[in-house]
Design a protein around this motif. Structure first.
Motif, mmCIF file in Angstrom:
data_model
loop_
_atom_site.group_PDB
_atom_site.id
_atom_site.type_symbol
_atom_site.label_atom_id
_atom_site.label_comp_id
_atom_site.label_asym_id
_atom_site.label_seq_id
_atom_site.Cartn_x
_atom_site.Cartn_y
_atom_site.Cartn_z
ATOM 1 N N VAL A 43 10.067 92.889 79.081
ATOM 2 C CA VAL A 43 9.466 91.567 79.301
ATOM 3 C C VAL A 43 8.080 91.702 79.931
ATOM 4 O O VAL A 43 7.167 90.919 79.623
ATOM 5 N N THR A 44 7.876 92.707 80.765
ATOM 6 C CA THR A 44 6.556 92.923 81.368
ATOM 7 C C THR A 44 5.521 93.264 80.308
ATOM 8 O O THR A 44 4.403 92.738 80.310
ATOM 9 N N TRP A 45 5.873 94.131 79.371
ATOM 10 C CA TRP A 45 4.940 94.486 78.299
ATOM 11 C C TRP A 45 4.619 93.279 77.422
ATOM 12 O O TRP A 45 3.472 93.114 76.998
ATOM 13 N N ARG A 46 5.609 92.449 77.145
ATOM 14 C CA ARG A 46 5.340 91.255 76.330
ATOM 15 C C ARG A 46 4.343 90.341 77.040
ATOM 16 O O ARG A 46 3.452 89.757 76.401
ATOM 17 N N LEU A 47 4.481 90.216 78.350
ATOM 18 C CA LEU A 47 3.575 89.359 79.119
ATOM 19 C C LEU A 47 2.175 89.961 79.215
ATOM 20 O O LEU A 47 1.172 89.277 78.996
ATOM 21 N N PRO A 105 4.106 83.877 76.859
ATOM 22 C CA PRO A 105 3.397 83.026 77.824
ATOM 23 C C PRO A 105 3.910 83.231 79.242
ATOM 24 O O PRO A 105 5.053 83.630 79.452
ATOM 25 N N ALA A 106 3.053 82.934 80.212
ATOM 26 C CA ALA A 106 3.433 83.090 81.612
ATOM 27 C C ALA A 106 4.468 82.056 82.039
ATOM 28 O O ALA A 106 5.275 82.315 82.938
ATOM 29 N N ASN A 107 4.472 80.918 81.393
ATOM 30 C CA ASN A 107 5.423 79.854 81.721
ATOM 31 C C ASN A 107 6.810 80.204 81.196
ATOM 32 O O ASN A 107 6.992 80.422 79.996
ATOM 33 N N THR A 113 8.629 80.343 72.159
ATOM 34 C CA THR A 113 7.545 81.175 71.635
ATOM 35 C C THR A 113 8.090 82.390 70.893
ATOM 36 O O THR A 113 7.637 82.717 69.790
ATOM 37 N N LEU A 114 9.070 83.060 71.492
ATOM 38 C CA LEU A 114 9.676 84.217 70.827
ATOM 39 C C LEU A 114 10.309 83.819 69.499
ATOM 40 O O LEU A 114 10.149 84.508 68.488
ATOM 41 N N GLN A 115 11.028 82.703 69.502
ATOM 42 C CA GLN A 115 11.681 82.247 68.273
ATOM 43 C C GLN A 115 10.649 81.954 67.187
ATOM 44 O O GLN A 115 10.810 82.370 66.036
ATOM 45 N N ARG A 116 9.568 81.276 67.558
ATOM 46 C CA ARG A 116 8.540 80.913 66.576
ATOM 47 C C ARG A 116 7.818 82.147 66.034
ATOM 48 O O ARG A 116 7.608 82.284 64.822
#
Length: 505
Positions: free
Chosen positions: A218-222, A228-230, A237-240
């Motif tokens: 999750v850190t790398w994705r951010l 997104p930070a939110n 977002t992941l689903q889209r």
């Protein structure tokens, strides 16, 4: 014999219809008039120092003489029934065998210390994690075992896969016990990641010295800008984005059979089995299919660069990190068919998007003539000439061009020089640094080169230097060595980044 002649024929006939033309990426720099034989011969008349028995006077001669060493499987069909393998004299063989038996009998009557050492070895054997641990283990072991390599060779048990293929954070298989400090850091990460709006600046500060394995995905994705930070927006977002990626697959992947995409797909198909060949995970057909889809979709969506050899390496750290989210044990031998289709789709899509974010910042490395790499290699040469003039002059004396070894360092982001576990740790910091994969990488390469100054200065011919620089001994490296390398790179950046004229000649 016919197969051998056919193989040699295809090696010689590189321009036949349908053949793959050389793609200058992972191993060789693009052709440059500065590197031609005539240019080097002209230079050697002016300022070259005469060398004894210097057989290879250019990089291309050197590469041509050693090219067979890179061809996997070229010698597999060697005919051992040929006369050259049947000339062993029977008397010589018997005499040699008698000598071996005599030597073994002498070993049996030696002091019991050596026997007890070898018999106890399997119980006390452990994989040495770093150079400092190696020193401690040598001091604590029996004085007769001065060389740990001899200890390993005497063992009947072998690791399942070579040490270089260990992907865990340290060099040993399996995660070491967590210290109090590491538990505190992990808790800090979890607090940051679970807050309503993650403070990305604070997350970068925490990630610079390394990201704990548990929160790395999750850190790398951010940090890559993919997530997104939110926290409330992350799931949607992941689903889209995952659906968008598989929409590209449905739309474009069948075009790999079309004539104008065949060369791209064929080159990807050739390169995928060469990606981390020592790690069984990447030899699984399902994993190779995933990599082929990721690379092909990226290539046709970026026509300015297209696919270049070396981009295939850049998928692997993301794939391993996102796979570790679902796999608790070491992933080197993990069978991905044990995962559900939904999990594999998530890993594939996330790897694609994060790799795309990375390449967006260094795409000039892969456009025509690869100008980004050319500029970075030139900057490295200028930087090293100021940092360590002795090493720089040593290269000039033996006519070693920086492009001959540093091209691969820039093209593959040092992935061919370091074990994968070290690359993952390195990327923790790269994603924490502004322009980490482009600007900061330059200083890491400079620190990496100077790290081997002693070995470089000991080599006194062109071939020796090239062989050293293309096969640097980092097999035992782990977090400790990468931490020291990054600290030195940060020091160099602090000294030179805000004053670029300081490293210009």
């Amino acid at each position: 014999m016919a197969a051998e002649n056919s193989k040699q024929f295809w090696k010689r006939s590189a321009k036949l219809p349908g053949s793959i033309q050389p793609v200058y990426g992972a191993q060789h720099p693009p052709l440059d008039p500065r590197l031609t034989k005539n240019f080097i011969k002209e230079r050697s008349k002016v300022n070259a120092v005469p060398l004894k028995n210097k057989k290879a006077s250019s990089f291309h001669e050197f590469a041509r003489n050693t090219s067979d060493a890179w061809d996997i499987g070229d010698d597999e069909e060697e005919d051992f029934s040929s006369p050259s393998f049947q000339t062993l004299n029977s008397k010589v063989a018997l005499a040699t065998a008698a000598q071996v038996l005599e030597n073994h009998s002498k070993l049996r009557v030696k002091p019991e210390r050596s026997q007890s050492t070898t018999s106890d070895a399997p119980a006390s054997y452990k994989v040495i994690k770093s150079s400092s641990d190696a020193q401690l283990s040598r001091n604590a072991s029996d004085t007769c075992l001065r060389n740990p390599l001899h200890k390993q060779q005497s063992l009947p048990l072998r690791p399942i896969i070579p040490l270089v293929a260990r992907i865990s954070d340290q060099n040993a298989s399996g995660a070491p016990p967590m210290t109090v400090r590491e538990k505190t850091r992990l808790e800090k990460f979890r607090q940051l990641l679970s807050s309503h709006n993650t403070d990305l600046d604070e997350l970068r500060k925490c990630s610079w010295p390394g990201v704990p394995r548990e929160v790395r995905p999750v850190t790398w994705r951010l940090l890559s800008g993919y997530l997104p930070a939110n926290t409330e927006r992350r799931k949607l977002t992941l689903q889209r984005k995952r659906e968008e990626y598989f929409g590209f697959i449905e739309q474009y992947y069948d075009s790999r059979n079309e004539e104008h995409h065949q060369d791209t797909y064929r080159q990807i198909h050739i390169d995928i089995p060469r990606t981390n060949p020592l790690i069984p995970l990447f030899q699984q057909p399902l994993v190779q299919e995933i990599f082929e889809r990721i690379l092909f979709i990226w290539a046709i969506r970026h026509p300015a660069s297209g696919y270049v050899q070396g981009i295939n390496d850049l998928v692997t750290p993301f794939f391993v990190v996102f796979l570790s989210e679902y796999v608790e044990e070491d992933v080197e031998n993990f069978d991905v068919t044990n995962l559900s289709q939904d999990v594999l789709r998530s890993i594939e899509a996330d790897s694609f998007w994060c790799m795309s974010k990375l390449l967006d910042g260094i795409q000039d490395n892969y456009t025509f003539a690869q100008p980004g790499i050319q500029k970075k290699v030139q900057a490295l040469e200028e930087l090293v000439s100021r940092i360590d003039e002795q090493v720089h002059n040593h290269f000039r004396r033996y006519e070693v061009e920086y492009l001959q070894f540093a091209f691969r360092w820039m093209n593959n982001l040092l992935m061919r020089e370091l074990p994968l576990r070290c690359t993952i740790r390195l990327w923790d910091t790269y994603q924490s640094e502004p322009e980490g994969f482009s600007h900061f990488h330059l200083y890491v390469c400079a620190a990496f080169l100077i790290k081997w100054r002693k070995e470089i200065l000991e080599e006194e011919d062109f071939q020796g230097l090239l062989m050293l620089l293309q096969n640097l001994p980092t097999i035992h490296w782990g977090n400790e060595e990468i931490g020291l390398l990054l600290a030195e790179a940060y020091r160099l950046k602090y000294m030179f980044a805000d004053a670029p004229n300081h490293y210009r000649r």
